[in-house]
Design an enzyme around this catalytic site. Sequence first.
Site, PDB file in Angstrom:
ATOM      1  CB  SER A 121      10.811 -62.287 -17.468  1.00  0.00           C
ATOM      2  OG  SER A 121      11.705 -61.582 -18.638  1.00  0.00           O
ATOM      3  CE1 TYR A 176      10.694 -66.062 -21.664  1.00  0.00           C
ATOM      4  CE2 TYR A 176      10.623 -63.673 -21.209  1.00  0.00           C
ATOM      5  CZ  TYR A 176      11.198 -64.812 -20.931  1.00  0.00           C
ATOM      6  OH  TYR A 176      12.013 -64.964 -20.135  1.00  0.00           O
TER       7      TYR A 176
END
Length: 297
Positions: A138, A151
């Site tokens: 990501s 995350y």
Amino acid sequence: MRPLAGQVVLITGASRGIGAAVARKLAEDGARLALVGLEPDELKKVAEDCGPDAGWWEADVTDVDSLRTAVEEIAARYGRIDAVMANAGIAAPGFTRSMDPKAWERVIEVNLLGVWRTVHLTLPYLLESKGYLLLVSSLAAIVRIPGLASYNVAKAGVEAMGDTLRAELKHLGVRVGVAHMTFVDTDMVRGVDSHPVFGKVRTGIPMVGRTYPLEFAVEKFVEGIKKRSRTVHVPGWIGALKVVRWALPHLIEAGSRFSVPKADAAALADVRARGAAASSRPTGAGGLADAEKAAGK
């Protein structure tokens, strides 16, 4: 660029979002899809969209036994695995000091260790087929947004795993790619944006405030799988950010000096009002499915 017709592509996290959309697009190009995820009803719908040769397996990437069973059944059904997209992931917003520790650790369990388990169990088949492994990281591996620490950590670990595997496996004929994408219009992202505190934090940060259409990301992923690319950037400017990533933490800190204290106070108030578990619950329907699975429902 390799033709996809006849290739067996295994995708985790295929029930919704980017995994489901990429599967549908790959099927249009003739690939044979093996879909792995948590929500059987959703998986069945995606498989039906992918044609009569597509199959689906309910498996939890945090449960090595269920994942191993799925991978072995996929290999037995199709006789080979040509490409793997390790995509399963969840997001749980919250500042580290106040969010539910179980939610923080669950993100690591799914997004990082789940990718490792997927790699470990599918690699023997990829070695046989001299296949392709795409790990979904990501933008969060490069731009560490406050309120998404778990995350950020998990996706940075996925990037490091992919970079390491690329060097380890090249001489064996297995190509490894790492995908970095910013916020894309999926159920998970809409769930983050609906959070009473952290939706405003995310949309207020330059570069990451924009949400890109799902179709735009799908085209990039499919192209990457066809080319067996070492990187997939959604959008392309993420590649340029990697060059100057050393400066990004300083920019984030400078840009957050006014917004984070306010958000921190709001987060504490939200925790007091709803409880830490509700305030930092994984987002979207997929996150809810994972939370129910983790709770043993």
